[in-house]
Design a protein around this motif. Structure first.
Motif, PDB file in Angstrom:
ATOM      1  N   GLU A  23       0.844  -1.218   0.000  1.00  0.00           N
ATOM      2  CA  GLU A  23       0.000   0.000   0.000  1.00  0.00           C
ATOM      3  C   GLU A  23       0.868   1.254   0.000  1.00  0.00           C
ATOM      4  N   ARG A  24       1.850   1.242   0.893  1.00  0.00           N
ATOM      5  CA  ARG A  24       2.738   2.401   1.029  1.00  0.00           C
ATOM      6  C   ARG A  24       3.477   2.694  -0.284  1.00  0.00           C
ATOM      7  N   MET A  25       4.003   1.631  -0.888  1.00  0.00           N
ATOM      8  CA  MET A  25       4.788   1.823  -2.118  1.00  0.00           C
ATOM      9  C   MET A  25       3.875   2.200  -3.285  1.00  0.00           C
ATOM     10  N   GLN A  26       2.681   1.596  -3.330  1.00  0.00           N
ATOM     11  CA  GLN A  26       1.740   1.914  -4.412  1.00  0.00           C
ATOM     12  C   GLN A  26       1.338   3.385  -4.380  1.00  0.00           C
ATOM     13  N   ASP A  30       1.560   5.964  -7.413  1.00  0.00           N
ATOM     14  CA  ASP A  30       0.379   6.691  -7.901  1.00  0.00           C
ATOM     15  C   ASP A  30       0.618   8.196  -7.956  1.00  0.00           C
ATOM     16  N   HIS A  31       1.237   8.764  -6.898  1.00  0.00           N
ATOM     17  CA  HIS A  31       1.415  10.237  -6.958  1.00  0.00           C
ATOM     18  C   HIS A  31       2.649  10.625  -7.781  1.00  0.00           C
ATOM     19  N   GLY A  32       3.610   9.721  -7.898  1.00  0.00           N
ATOM     20  CA  GLY A  32       4.725   9.942  -8.831  1.00  0.00           C
ATOM     21  C   GLY A  32       5.790  10.929  -8.390  1.00  0.00           C
ATOM     22  N   GLY A  37       9.098  13.571  -2.335  1.00  0.00           N
ATOM     23  CA  GLY A  37       7.634  13.450  -2.243  1.00  0.00           C
ATOM     24  C   GLY A  37       7.160  13.590  -0.803  1.00  0.00           C
ATOM     25  N   PRO A  38       5.837  13.545  -0.586  1.00  0.00           N
ATOM     26  CA  PRO A  38       5.294  13.795   0.750  1.00  0.00           C
ATOM     27  C   PRO A  38       5.768  12.801   1.811  1.00  0.00           C
ATOM     28  N   GLU A  39       6.145  11.579   1.400  1.00  0.00           N
ATOM     29  CA  GLU A  39       6.607  10.581   2.386  1.00  0.00           C
ATOM     30  C   GLU A  39       7.918  11.010   3.049  1.00  0.00           C
ATOM     31  N   THR A 235      11.886   8.919  -2.252  1.00  0.00           N
ATOM     32  CA  THR A 235      10.546   8.847  -1.645  1.00  0.00           C
ATOM     33  C   THR A 235      10.130   7.388  -1.401  1.00  0.00           C
ATOM     34  N   LEU A 236      10.444   6.506  -2.366  1.00  0.00           N
ATOM     35  CA  LEU A 236      10.043   5.092  -2.210  1.00  0.00           C
ATOM     36  C   LEU A 236      10.696   4.466  -0.981  1.00  0.00           C
ATOM     37  N   GLN A 237      11.966   4.798  -0.759  1.00  0.00           N
ATOM     38  CA  GLN A 237      12.649   4.240   0.421  1.00  0.00           C
ATOM     39  C   GLN A 237      12.054   4.812   1.710  1.00  0.00           C
TER      40      GLN A 237
END
Ligand SMILES: Cc1ncc(COP(=O)(O)O)c(C=O)c1O
Length: 369
Positions: A23-26, A30-32, A37-39, A235-237
Motif C-alpha cells: 500500500e505504502r509503495m503503491q 500513484d502520486h509519482g 515526495g510527501p513521504e 521517496t520510495l525508500q
C-alpha cells in the motif's frame, strides 16, 4: 540435509508487512513524486518525534549523513576529529574525504565502544569534533563525551548507524549530541530496501545547512548558497521505512529480549565472552556479537552446521592501508585484539527461540571440537 539459517531474517519481516508495504509503495507510484515526495517529510516528522530531536533530515545513506554532518560543521583540511578505529570504515572515511584527520582512540574491552577516559588527552588546537560510534547498537559514554566537548568547544557526532531505537539514560540514540547520524541499510535495526539514512539535530542553523547540503547547497531552487552533494533519500525508500515503523516498537522489544536470551543461553559456555551492556543503557543488537578464540575454525564449523556468522570488524580502521598513519599501526591495542576475536551470530527481530537455541547448540559443538 541441514537447512541454513538466515543471518538477518528480512524475509519473515517482509511477510509480516507485505500488505502495508505494498500500500505504502503503491501510493508513491500513484502520486509519482519520486524525489522529495510527501513521504519524505512524513518520515522525517515521525523519526524526529520518535527520537525527541527537533530536526530530522533524511539522506541517501548513513555514510552521506556523516559526510553532510561534517560539511555542515565546516570541517576543513587538517582539522582533527577524534573517533574509534573499531568501526565500519565509513566513520573515518568521511573525515578523510574532506581532508580532515581521524585521531583514533582505543575502545573499552567489554563494550567495544570508544573509551571516553582516553579522549581528552588527544584533544589539540586542531580538534573540531568527537565522533563516537554506538557499536552493535549500544551508545558510548555520551554524557562524558559531551562534557569533554563542552570544555573544549567541540561538536559531537554520534555515528548511530547501528543503534536507531537504542536508549541511553532515558534518551534515544540520535538525540544525544550535536548530530546523530543513522543508516537504513537493509540489515540495520530500522532498514529500507536499498540505501537510506537520516541525521538528527536540535540546532536550527545546522539543520538548515544539512537540508541545503543534501540538495547541492541550494537555499532555494537554483540558488546555490554553498557547496553540497546529491544526498537525498528516495521517496520510495521513505515509504518503506514508514511501513516498517508500524511494528518497530515490537521489533526493538524483540531485539532486547533476544539479546537477553542469548546472554542467558551463552552464559555457561566456555570459550565465549559476552559483550558488556551498561546498566544505564540498552543495546538493540544490530549484530549480536561475542568474543571467541579460534574464530576462523569456529566460523567454519558453524557454517557446516547451517549457521551463518559475520565479523564486525576483523581489522580496525587504523590498520587498513587507506587509513594507516605514521606510527599508528601499534596504537589502539584493545581494538586490534577485539578484531581477532569478535564473532556476530544470527540476529533479527523474527529470530525464533528454536532457531536461537539451534545457534547456541551449534556454537557449543563448534567450541568443543
Ligand atoms: C558504524 C557505521 N557507520 C556508518 C555506516 C554507513 O552506513 P551506510 O551503509 O548506510 O552508508 C555503517 C553501515 O554499515 C556503520 O555500521
Amino acid at each position: 540435509m541441514t537447512t541454513k539459517l538466515e543471518f538477518v531474517d528480512l524475509k519473515s519481516q517482509y511477510a509480516a508487512l507485505k500488505v502495508r508495504m505494498a500500500e505504502r509503495m503503491q501510493r508513491v507510484l500513484d502520486h509519482g513524486q519520486y524525489i522529495m515526495g510527501p513521504e519524505v517529510k512524513e518520515l522525517e516528522d515521525q523519526l524526529a518525534r520518535y527520537t525527541g530531536a527537533k530536526h530530522c533530515v533524511t539522506v541517501a545513506s548513513g555514510t552521506e549523513a556523516l559526510l553532510i554532518a561534517l560539511m555542515a560543521l565546516g570541517l576543513k583540511p587538517g582539522d582533527e576529529v577524534i573517533t574509534t578505529p573499531f568501526t565500519f570504515a565509513a566513520t573515518a572515511e568521511m573525515i578523510v574525504l574532506l581532508g580532515g584527520v581521524p585521531v583514533f582512540v582505543d575502545i573499552e574491552p567489554d563494550t567495544c565502544n570508544i573509551d571516553a577516559t582516553l579522549i581528552e588527552a588527544r584533544v589539540t588546537a586542531r580538534t573540531v569534533a568527537i565522533m563516537p560510534v554506538s557499536l552493535y547498537g549500544q551508545v558510548a559514554d555520551m554524557d562524558a563525551i559531551n562534557a569533554i566537548a563542552v570544555r573544549h568547544g567541540l561538536a559531537v557526532i554520534e555515528d548511530a548507524a547501528q543503534s536507531f531505537g537504542a536508549t541511553y539514560r532515558g534518551r534515544k540514540s540520535c538525540n544525544l549530541a550535536t548530530f546523530g547520524c543513522t543508516s537504513f541499510f537493509p540489515s540495520k535495526p530500522l532498514g529500507c530496501y536499498g540505501d537510506g539514512g537520516a541525521m538528527f539535530t536540535n540546532d536550527d542553523r545546522l539543520a538548515q545547512a544539512c537540508r541545503e547540503i543534501r540538495v547541492h547547497g541550494q537555499s532555494a531552487r537554483y540558488v546555490h548558497t554553498r557547496v553540497g552533494v546529491g544526498g537525498r533519500m528516495d521517496t520510495l525508500q521513505c515509504a518503506v521505512v514508514l511501513a516498517k515503523l508500524e511494528r518497530f516498537e515490537w521489533e526493538i522489544a524483540q531485539r532486547l529480549a533476544l539479546g537477553r536470551r542469548y546472554a542467558e543461553l551463552l552464559a555457561d559456555l566456555p570459550g565465549v565472552t559476552l559483550l558488556g551492556v551498561r546498566a544505564d543503557r540498552d543495546c538493540v543488537w544490530a549484530q549480536y556479537t561475542v568474543l571467541v578464540e579460534r574464530r576462523a575454525e569456529v566460523q567454519a564449523d558453524l557454517l557446516a552446521q547451517g549457521i551463518p556468522t559475520a565479523v564486525h570488524y576483523p581489522k580496525p580502521v587504523h590498520h587498513q592501508p587507506a587509513y594507516a598513519q605514521p606510527g599508528g599501526a601499534e596504537n589502539c591495542p584493545v581494538s586490534v585484539a577485539a578484531g581477532a576475536r569478535v564473532l556476530s551470530l544470527p540476529m533479527s527481530a523474527d529470530l525464533s527461540h528454536a532457531d536461537q537455541e539451534r545457534v547456541v547448540r551449534a556454537l557449543r559443538a563448534a567450541l568443543a571440537t
